[in-house]
Design an enzyme around this catalytic site. Structure first.
Site, PDB file in Angstrom:
ATOM      1  N   ALA A  85       0.845  -1.192   0.000  1.00 50.98           N
ATOM      2  CA  ALA A  85       0.000   0.000   0.000  1.00 50.98           C
ATOM      3  C   ALA A  85       0.880   1.242   0.000  1.00 50.98           C
ATOM      4  O   ALA A  85       1.189   1.795   1.043  1.00 50.98           O
ATOM      5  CB  ALA A  85      -0.924   0.006   1.219  1.00 50.98           C
ATOM      6  N   GLU A 125       5.993  10.739  -1.701  1.00 48.47           N
ATOM      7  CA  GLU A 125       4.897  11.637  -1.313  1.00 48.47           C
ATOM      8  C   GLU A 125       3.896  11.844  -2.454  1.00 48.47           C
ATOM      9  O   GLU A 125       3.381  12.944  -2.666  1.00 48.47           O
ATOM     10  CB  GLU A 125       5.444  12.966  -0.802  1.00 48.47           C
ATOM     11  CG  GLU A 125       6.203  12.794   0.502  1.00 48.47           C
ATOM     12  CD  GLU A 125       6.486  14.096   1.193  1.00 48.47           C
ATOM     13  OE1 GLU A 125       5.566  14.917   1.327  1.00 48.47           O
ATOM     14  OE2 GLU A 125       7.646  14.294   1.601  1.00 48.47           O
TER      15      GLU A 125
END
Length: 408
Positions: free
Chosen positions: A134, A388
């Site tokens: 994930a 990010e």
């Protein structure tokens, strides 16, 4: 609200020049060594702490700059020095932003100072969100946090990956699932205090770039933390989860999760990092093109090279303007109605990859060797389009924001 400006004031210019001097005199001379060693550059962080750059006070001053330009200006100068060392210096900031974005005033005052330590005892912090299965798909997160009401403790189990300072941090901020039925809306952030049993470092990654920055897995095995370590507190969490359940029933608007709140706040800063790396590579290429002679004249006399440099500088300036706009909007409470934060990170990240590749091309064979820094800069630049939120995720965020539709 501060007016948007493209001109730094005198105080900002003084800080910029100070940071540039530190980057030139301390960071750059150490860059190649720590890149080769692939270790955290503790002596450089210590030096940054001694002069006041690695400190809560410094980042608070930049973070709360009403123009919004303090953080992007600081990031650009430090990453102009070297991306790997700079990330070791500023990596704690992502965890600090996680606390600022989601924590109470008491939590902010308690934990952020412990993330930095002091000049005599430097500490670092880690923000742990990504998992082996994930990364961008935050809805697939498996790390679970279960509330033990009898003891007022949260029990956390799971594995985090790609954590900057993971395992070596004094304080870890961990995002975990508290309500699996709500998907990404059922997440919360937790402080893991230093010395907490059950937290350990897993694999340390050997990376393509930013090799002076420590990146590792963080394993959480029945980690117990007090209820006070839930960022924002349980009452606020319960209210948020209740709203999310109601919205889910109604098929209404999305509710932001803890990790996304952190990333949204930090995207323009990542864009500024990319601008710093791109600018550094451009300056090396420009200087080389003006001094290197081929066929009896400087390389820059050739339009093919001169035009590349013109495009490089234009893209860098455009990226900086997008970053500054998003940073000003964020600090002044302007909503990103066109995903301006994602725009800034997307364009600046792609610019860094392109500009560093062009710099290698301009230097030719020299650019491909480690005798010149553009080779390292090109390796470092690759991360900006990945961490990010990948460039693909940024495009997805922008497209969804503009269209109002669920684009997959």
């Amino acid at each position: 609200m501060a007016e948007f400006t493209m001109e730094l004031n005198d105080e900002q210019k003084e800080v910029r020049d100070w940071l540039h001097g530190f980057a030139a005199d301390v960071i750059r001379p150490a860059a190649a060594e720590w890149d080769e060693r692939e270790e955290t550059p503790w002596p450089v962080i210590q030096e940054a702490a001694k002069v006041g750059i690695y400190s809560l006070d410094f980042y608070a001053q930049q973070y709360f700059d009403p123009t919004g330009l303090g953080i992007p200006m600081a990031m650009e100068e430090l990453f102009w020095g070297d991306a790997g060392i700079a990330l070791s210096i500023v990596g704690t900031g992502l965890a600090a932003v996680g606390v600022l974005a989601n924590g109470t005033e008491e939590q902010i005052g308690t934990w952020i100072p412990q993330m930095y330590g002091d000049a005599n005892d430097v500490k670092v912090a880690a923000f742990c969100s990504s998992e082996p299965d994930a990364g961008s798909d935050v809805a697939s997160m498996r790390t679970r946090a279960v509330y033990d009401e009898a003891k007022d403790e949260w029990v956390i189990n799971g594995t985090k990956t790609w954590a900057t300072n993971g395992g070596i941090a004094n304080v870890h901020v961990v995002v975990a699932v508290v309500d699996a039925e709500l998907g990404s809306k059922g997440h919360a952030s937790f402080i893991i205090p230093p010395g907490t049993e059950g937290l350990s470092q897993g694999q340390k990654f050997k990376k393509h770039g930013i090799r002076a920055s420590h990146t590792a897995e963080v394993i959480l095995d029945n980690v117990r933390v007090p209820g006070s370590c839930l960022l924002g507190g349980k009452e606020k969490l319960d209210e948020r989860l209740a709203r999310a359940r109601e919205k889910a029933k109604q098929g209404g608007e999305r509710v932001k999760n803890a990790a996304m709140a952190t990333f949204e706040a930090s995207r323009p800063a990542v864009g500024a990092m990319a601008v710093g790396t791109a600018r550094a590579a451009y300056e090396v290429a420009l200087d080389y093109a003006k001094t290197r002679e081929q066929f009896g004249r400087p390389v820059i006399d050739n339009q093919g090279v001169a035009f590349q440099l013109a495009d490089m500088r234009t893209s860098i300036d455009a990226a900086r303007l997008l970053v500054w706009r998003a940073s000003w909007m964020a600090v002044n409470g302007k909503p990103f109605t066109a995903a301006e934060g994602s725009m800034s990170k997307l364009f600046a990240s792609e610019t860094a990859k392109k500009v560093t590749a062009q710099a290698i091309q301009i230097l030719g064979g020299n650019g491909y060797t480690r005798e010149y820094p553009v080779e390292r800069m090109h390796r470092d630049a690759a991360i900006y389009t990945i961490f990010e939120g990948t460039s693909e995720i940024q495009r997805l965020v922008i497209a969804r924001t503009l269209s109002g539709m669920t684009i997959r």
